[in-house]
Design an enzyme around this catalytic site. Structure first.
Site, PDB file in Angstrom:
ATOM      1  N   GLY A 168       3.102  -1.394   4.288  1.00 54.13           N
ATOM      2  CA  GLY A 168       3.426   0.389   3.848  1.00 54.13           C
ATOM      3  C   GLY A 168       4.329   1.003   3.793  1.00 54.13           C
ATOM      4  N   GLY A 169       5.023   1.097   4.821  1.00 58.01           N
ATOM      5  CA  GLY A 169       6.321   2.079   4.225  1.00 58.01           C
ATOM      6  C   GLY A 169       7.620   0.781   3.385  1.00 58.01           C
TER       7      GLY A 169
ATOM      8  N   GLU B  43      -4.911  -4.970  10.428  1.00 51.71           N
ATOM      9  CA  GLU B  43      -4.392  -3.873  10.804  1.00 51.71           C
ATOM     10  C   GLU B  43      -4.073  -3.429  11.975  1.00 51.71           C
ATOM     11  OE1 GLU B  43      -2.252  -2.923   6.746  1.00 51.71           O
ATOM     12  OE2 GLU B  43      -3.851  -1.909   7.142  1.00 51.71           O
TER      13      GLU B  43
ATOM     14  N   GLY C  23       3.120   2.396  10.774  1.00 45.44           N
ATOM     15  CA  GLY C  23       3.583   3.219  10.720  1.00 45.44           C
ATOM     16  C   GLY C  23       4.882   3.328  12.766  1.00 45.44           C
TER      17      GLY C  23
ATOM     18  N   SER D 196       4.017  -2.173  10.134  1.00 49.04           N
ATOM     19  CA  SER D 196       4.747  -1.965  10.291  1.00 49.04           C
ATOM     20  C   SER D 196       6.155  -3.819  10.098  1.00 49.04           C
ATOM     21  CB  SER D 196       6.078  -2.220  11.890  1.00 49.04           C
ATOM     22  OG  SER D 196       5.512  -0.988  11.726  1.00 49.04           O
TER      23      SER D 196
ATOM     24  N   HIS E 156      -9.272   1.281   4.924  1.00 49.40           N
ATOM     25  CA  HIS E 156      -8.258   1.006   5.837  1.00 49.40           C
ATOM     26  C   HIS E 156      -8.149   2.483   6.979  1.00 49.40           C
ATOM     27  CE1 HIS E 156      -4.076   2.570   6.937  1.00 49.40           C
ATOM     28  NE2 HIS E 156      -3.467   1.204   6.168  1.00 49.40           N
TER      29      HIS E 156
ATOM     30  N   GLU F 298      -6.454   4.178   8.139  1.00 47.70           N
ATOM     31  CA  GLU F 298      -6.192   6.129   7.983  1.00 47.70           C
ATOM     32  C   GLU F 298      -7.724   6.732   7.721  1.00 47.70           C
ATOM     33  OE1 GLU F 298      -2.180   5.070   6.018  1.00 47.70           O
ATOM     34  OE2 GLU F 298      -1.787   4.616   7.768  1.00 47.70           O
TER      35      GLU F 298
ATOM     36  N   ASN G  13       1.023  -0.769  -0.326  1.00 49.31           N
ATOM     37  CA  ASN G  13       0.149  -0.395  -0.324  1.00 49.31           C
ATOM     38  C   ASN G  13       1.175   1.209   0.442  1.00 49.31           C
ATOM     39  OD1 ASN G  13      -1.764   2.083   0.377  1.00 49.31           O
ATOM     40  ND2 ASN G  13      -2.615   1.443   2.658  1.00 49.31           N
ATOM     41  N   TRP G  14       1.429   1.691  -1.269  1.00 46.63           N
ATOM     42  CA  TRP G  14       1.758   3.172  -1.080  1.00 46.63           C
ATOM     43  C   TRP G  14       1.471   4.411  -0.712  1.00 46.63           C
ATOM     44  CZ3 TRP G  14       4.573   2.918  -7.201  1.00 46.63           C
ATOM     45  CH2 TRP G  14       5.148   2.213  -6.979  1.00 46.63           C
ATOM     46  N   LYS G  15       0.134   4.553   0.153  1.00 42.89           N
ATOM     47  CA  LYS G  15      -0.904   5.500   1.259  1.00 42.89           C
ATOM     48  C   LYS G  15      -0.225   6.122  -0.048  1.00 42.89           C
ATOM     49  CE  LYS G  15      -0.551   3.030   4.811  1.00 42.89           C
ATOM     50  NZ  LYS G  15       0.100   3.087   5.779  1.00 42.89           N
TER      51      LYS G  15
HETATM   52  P1  13P Z   1       2.784  -0.042   7.988  1.00 45.06           P
HETATM   53  O1  13P Z   1       3.392  -1.274   6.978  1.00 45.06           O
HETATM   54  O2  13P Z   1       4.041   1.514   6.726  1.00 45.06           O
HETATM   55  O3  13P Z   1       3.058   0.199   9.016  1.00 45.06           O
HETATM   56  O4  13P Z   1       2.049   0.568   7.264  1.00 45.06           O
HETATM   57  C1  13P Z   1       0.483  -1.046   6.989  1.00 45.06           C
HETATM   58  C2  13P Z   1      -0.339  -0.112   6.441  1.00 45.06           C
HETATM   59  O5  13P Z   1      -1.139   0.164   6.558  1.00 45.06           O
HETATM   60  C3  13P Z   1      -0.574  -0.449   5.095  1.00 45.06           C
HETATM   61  O6  13P Z   1      -2.095  -0.755   4.775  1.00 45.06           O
END
Ligand code: 13P
Length: 236
Positions: A220-221, A161, A167, A199, A95, A97, A8-10
């Site tokens: 994510g990251g 999640e 994050g 993470s 998600h 967020e 997920n590149w956000k």
């Molecule tokens: P991180 O891997 O950066 O913690 O993000 C997880 C995430 O929200 C994937 O959707």
């Protein structure tokens, strides 16, 4: 069950990142990963320019959100149908967020239905906050989210999640993950992939991905760099 390794590149990326598919293909060629599915969910406007490189590298593309309707007067929104036309075959819905910005279980369920009608697979996200975990309510919160966010469809993926692990560099332990994926499995049954997200990094991927009832990861990251995405996929 085939593992799904989903990035997920956000809100990260630029047009030149289409080349990342070629990079991943060099690091971990498609012929060596026929046992798993790789998915990248870039910002929606980068989906179409990535189709060529991703299809060559056998990488799926997905959206990070969609609207519940096919079209209409909804300024700034993108429908599941449009994501499909752009080249996506998955979409993340619910998600944390987005839930934090006001998305309810009902909205998530309607979006997942819309994805299903459009012929793409929704990845339905659930997860508890730190306060909910510390007060012993994590399983109840997640079970309630699952029950109200999943429509009557067969083709979907669940991503657990925990919000406190996103994050933050704090990963749930294998035991935390196993304890949450077991009740999720009971609700969704055997045919549905359950991903863990929060993470996930090359260093912890092996342990997480070999945990019972974990069928992949939502990253994510660590999905922004192909070295780390490839390393996580190799651990699956
Ligand atoms: P991180 O891997 O950066 O913690 O993000 C997880 C995430 O929200 C994937 O959707």
């Amino acid at each position: 069950m085939r593992s799904l390794i989903a990035g997920n590149w956000k809100m990260h990326g630029e047009m030149s990142w289409a080349g990342k598919a070629d990079e991943l293909e060099k690091l971990y060629p498609a012929k060596n990963r026929t046992h798993l599915d790789i998915l990248i969910c870039p910002p929606a406007l980068f989906i179409a320019p990535m189709v060529r490189s991703c299809s060559k590298a056998n990488i799926n593309l997905g959206g990070q959100n969609c609207h519940a309707q096919e079209n209409g007067a909804h300024t700034g929104e993108v429908s599941a149908q449009m994501l499909k036309l752009a080249g996506a075959n998955f979409v993340i819905v619910g998600h944390s967020e987005r839930r934090a910005a006001g998305e309810t279980d009902k909205m998530v369920r309607d979006k997942a239905s819309a994805a299903n009608r459009a012929g793409i697979t929704p990845i339905i996200c659930v997860g508890e906050s730190l306060a909910q975990r510390e007060s012993g309510k994590a399983e109840a919160v997640v079970s309630a989210q699952i029950k109200s966010s999943i429509p009557e469809i067969e083709d979907y993926v669940v991503a657990y999640e925990p919000i406190w692990a996103i994050g933050t560099g704090k990963t749930a332990t294998a035991k935390d993950i196993e304890q949450m994926h077991a009740p999720i499995r009971k609700i969704v049954g055997e045919g549905v992939r359950i991903l863990y997200g929060g993470s996930v990094k090359p260093a912890n991927a092996k342990e997480i991905l070999s945990t019972k009832n974990v069928n992949g990861a939502l990253i994510g990251g660590a999905s922004l760099e192909m070295e780390s995405l490839a390393a996580i996929a190799k651990a699956a």
